[in-house]
Design an enzyme around this catalytic site. Sequence first.
Site, PDB file in Angstrom:
ATOM      1  N   GLY A   1       5.725  14.555  -8.077  1.00 20.18           N
ATOM      2  CA  GLY A   1       6.793  15.554  -8.147  1.00 20.18           C
ATOM      3  C   GLY A   1       6.245  16.907  -7.750  1.00 20.18           C
TER       4      GLY A   1
ATOM      5  N   ASP B   1      10.159  26.868   1.639  1.00 24.35           N
ATOM      6  CA  ASP B   1      10.166  28.349   1.661  1.00 24.35           C
ATOM      7  C   ASP B   1      11.537  28.877   2.074  1.00 24.35           C
ATOM      8  OD1 ASP B   1       7.528  28.576   0.934  1.00 24.35           O
ATOM      9  OD2 ASP B   1       6.774  28.907   2.970  1.00 24.35           O
TER      10      ASP B   1
ATOM     11  N   GLN C   1      27.754  31.117 -25.770  1.00 22.20           N
ATOM     12  CA  GLN C   1      27.736  31.750 -27.094  1.00 22.20           C
ATOM     13  C   GLN C   1      28.972  32.635 -27.290  1.00 22.20           C
ATOM     14  OE1 GLN C   1      25.430  30.999 -29.276  1.00 22.20           O
ATOM     15  NE2 GLN C   1      25.980  32.420 -30.903  1.00 22.20           N
TER      16      GLN C   1
ATOM     17  N   GLU D   1      13.648  21.576  -6.264  1.00 21.02           N
ATOM     18  CA  GLU D   1      13.019  22.318  -5.148  1.00 21.02           C
ATOM     19  C   GLU D   1      11.799  23.101  -5.636  1.00 21.02           C
ATOM     20  OE1 GLU D   1      15.342  24.009  -2.035  1.00 21.02           O
ATOM     21  OE2 GLU D   1      16.989  22.597  -2.401  1.00 21.02           O
TER      22      GLU D   1
HETATM   23  N1  CAA Z   1       3.849  26.961   4.674  1.00 24.31           N
HETATM   24  C1  CAA Z   1       3.055  26.323   5.566  1.00 24.31           C
HETATM   25  N2  CAA Z   1       1.991  25.578   5.184  1.00 24.31           N
HETATM   26  C2  CAA Z   1       1.708  25.491   3.877  1.00 24.31           C
HETATM   27  C3  CAA Z   1       2.488  26.130   2.902  1.00 24.31           C
HETATM   28  C4  CAA Z   1       3.589  26.902   3.344  1.00 24.31           C
HETATM   29  N3  CAA Z   1       4.378  27.535   2.481  1.00 24.31           N
HETATM   30  N4  CAA Z   1       1.995  25.867   1.694  1.00 24.31           N
HETATM   31  C5  CAA Z   1       0.919  25.084   1.889  1.00 24.31           C
HETATM   32  N5  CAA Z   1       0.761  24.845   3.208  1.00 24.31           N
HETATM   33  C6  CAA Z   1      -0.305  24.092   3.868  1.00 24.31           C
HETATM   34  C7  CAA Z   1      -1.654  24.725   3.506  1.00 24.31           C
HETATM   35  O1  CAA Z   1      -1.989  25.744   4.410  1.00 24.31           O
HETATM   36  C8  CAA Z   1      -2.581  23.533   3.597  1.00 24.31           C
HETATM   37  O2  CAA Z   1      -2.868  23.301   4.974  1.00 24.31           O
HETATM   38  P1  CAA Z   1      -4.362  22.926   5.470  1.00 24.31           P
HETATM   39  O3  CAA Z   1      -4.708  21.635   4.847  1.00 24.31           O
HETATM   40  O4  CAA Z   1      -4.225  22.848   6.931  1.00 24.31           O
HETATM   41  O5  CAA Z   1      -5.249  24.031   4.992  1.00 24.31           O
HETATM   42  C9  CAA Z   1      -1.731  22.383   3.123  1.00 24.31           C
HETATM   43  O6  CAA Z   1      -0.364  22.769   3.299  1.00 24.31           O
HETATM   44  C10 CAA Z   1      -1.973  22.038   1.658  1.00 24.31           C
HETATM   45  O7  CAA Z   1      -1.709  23.195   0.908  1.00 24.31           O
HETATM   46  P2  CAA Z   1      -2.170  23.342  -0.603  1.00 24.31           P
HETATM   47  O8  CAA Z   1      -3.628  23.009  -0.718  1.00 24.31           O
HETATM   48  O9  CAA Z   1      -1.726  24.669  -1.088  1.00 24.31           O
HETATM   49  O10 CAA Z   1      -1.351  22.158  -1.302  1.00 24.31           O
HETATM   50  P3  CAA Z   1      -1.277  21.716  -2.815  1.00 24.31           P
HETATM   51  O11 CAA Z   1      -1.463  20.247  -2.874  1.00 24.31           O
HETATM   52  O12 CAA Z   1      -2.172  22.564  -3.666  1.00 24.31           O
HETATM   53  O13 CAA Z   1       0.282  21.972  -3.183  1.00 24.31           O
HETATM   54  C11 CAA Z   1       2.205  23.186  -3.931  1.00 24.31           C
HETATM   55  C12 CAA Z   1       0.884  23.183  -3.140  1.00 24.31           C
HETATM   56  C13 CAA Z   1       2.776  24.571  -3.702  1.00 24.31           C
HETATM   57  C14 CAA Z   1       1.953  22.984  -5.418  1.00 24.31           C
HETATM   58  C15 CAA Z   1       3.161  22.093  -3.381  1.00 24.31           C
HETATM   59  O14 CAA Z   1       2.706  20.793  -3.707  1.00 24.31           O
HETATM   60  C16 CAA Z   1       4.582  22.244  -3.886  1.00 24.31           C
HETATM   61  O15 CAA Z   1       5.344  23.075  -3.392  1.00 24.31           O
HETATM   62  N6  CAA Z   1       4.986  21.405  -4.870  1.00 24.31           N
HETATM   63  C17 CAA Z   1       6.392  21.355  -5.291  1.00 24.31           C
HETATM   64  C18 CAA Z   1       7.154  20.394  -4.425  1.00 24.31           C
HETATM   65  C19 CAA Z   1       8.642  20.587  -4.494  1.00 24.31           C
HETATM   66  O16 CAA Z   1       9.141  21.706  -4.408  1.00 24.31           O
HETATM   67  N7  CAA Z   1       9.370  19.471  -4.621  1.00 24.31           N
HETATM   68  C20 CAA Z   1      10.808  19.493  -4.678  1.00 24.31           C
HETATM   69  C21 CAA Z   1      11.386  18.578  -3.627  1.00 24.31           C
HETATM   70  S1  CAA Z   1      13.097  18.788  -3.251  1.00 24.31           S
HETATM   71  C22 CAA Z   1      13.966  18.262  -4.591  1.00 24.31           C
HETATM   72  O17 CAA Z   1      13.740  18.733  -5.680  1.00 24.31           O
HETATM   73  C23 CAA Z   1      15.033  17.243  -4.436  1.00 24.31           C
HETATM   74  C24 CAA Z   1      16.304  17.652  -3.863  1.00 24.31           C
HETATM   75  O18 CAA Z   1      16.962  16.848  -3.219  1.00 24.31           O
HETATM   76  C25 CAA Z   1      16.881  19.004  -4.093  1.00 24.31           C
END
Ligand code: CAA
Length: 403
Positions: free
Chosen positions: A130, A240, A337, A364
């Site tokens: 997740g 984003d 409330q 999200e």
């Molecule tokens: N833009 C572009 N690239 C990005 C980025 C961004 N905003 N954020 C990270 N990256 C890239 C990094 O540069 C990195 O690239 P390299 O390997 O080339 O260096 C790569 O992605 C990995 O980045 P991280 O090491 O920062 O990744 P992480 O594993 O630490 O995860 C996190 C970061 C922000 C926690 C991410 O996992 C995250 O956003 N998690 C939440 C997921 C989410 O929002 N899920 C909801 C899904 S939608 C939903 O809810 C259902 C629906 O239908 C509405």
Amino acid sequence: MKELLASQTAEYQARAREVAEKYVRPVAAELDRTGEYPWSVIKALREYDLMGIWIPKEYGGKGAGVLDMCVVVEQLSRACGGMGVAYAVNALGSFPIVLGGTEEQKRKYLPGIASGEQLIAFGLSEKWSGSDAGSMIARASRDGDDYVINGEKKWNTNGGAASIYTVYASTDPSRGTRGASAFIVEKGAPGFEIGKREDTMGIRCVPVHELIFRDCHVPVSQLVGGKEGIGFANAMMTLDRARPGVASQAVGLAQGAFEWALRYTSERHQFGQTVLSFQASQFALADMAIQIEAARQLVYTAARAIDAGMSGVSKLAAMSKVFATDTAMRVTTDAVQMFGGYGYCRDYPIEKYMRDAKITQIYEGTNQIQRVVIGRALTRECDQIAGHLSVKVEHFPKTEGQT
Ligand code: CAA
């Protein structure tokens, strides 16, 4: 504050408001009870030319921005949070193609989404993946001219109603996030099934499903961008741009609940006067109004930054999501409330706002994950202020025994 919007944006806002009042509000309570999809509202949104406005003009859209999408979501959510996300999730599902699709993929899929004939959903999360989206288990492997996808996706909003799905799967697990790839999968593809529907607390008119892939064959042409390993960045860039959409859903919910609370307290009499005439009520409503306006302006700023092509929008998008959704939870709870015991009953419209608001703090990216995104950005920014703010240890008084 309509006058601060560009005329085209104000026009989208006015049209969305009309749809919300004419088509959404009258069916909101009923669809919340039955869980039926708001097809009549989708039809109205098509007629009002509001579906897929964010799709570039060359692919049949209006070339509108994230701000335009946000004002539409806000107005729909004022009347029903479920309808707000049923609309917004089409942006979440199509941004991966807009941002990273091949020309052929854009030409094939975007016009149908722009017209609203096709709905699209986004499949990233899984049962065991997740917040840590990079730990996905779903796999896709090349087999001649096809990819074969195996695995399950979870929390798929608009699941079943959508005819197109953007699905993330790892094509190279050894590479972690750099091994993730995105695919466009059509409903009815062999091996693709819509799984269990979740029995959710709120947004009940929108189906949230599991997606199941068992040896699901899709042609190589369905790999987003025609390249393996770019899926994770594609998902992050998409989020984003989509998170201000959730934030505007929250602003709409807060605004809608606030309006009900204002009306209710102006009509309800206790101790020989309206509840609104008590200063305690006015102060509470004032606090709600302040928070809503602050949230709205932060969401609009985040959306404008994205539309202006600013770099590093992750932080602003995350801030807008946290602030607006926490505001929505607070405001909708306070509104319940103010309705007293009636607020707790389904005969009144207010408890639905509170139920609908809760998910905005979760999906999200939970608000905890948004704080991770903001915290990481702040850590990077720390170096930029090092020049003019030099913290030396001698600025702090020494404690006894310290050398
Ligand atoms: N833009 C572009 N690239 C990005 C980025 C961004 N905003 N954020 C990270 N990256 C890239 C990094 O540069 C990195 O690239 P390299 O390997 O080339 O260096 C790569 O992605 C990995 O980045 P991280 O090491 O920062 O990744 P992480 O594993 O630490 O995860 C996190 C970061 C922000 C926690 C991410 O996992 C995250 O956003 N998690 C939440 C997921 C989410 O929002 N899920 C909801 C899904 S939608 C939903 O809810 C259902 C629906 O239908 C509405």
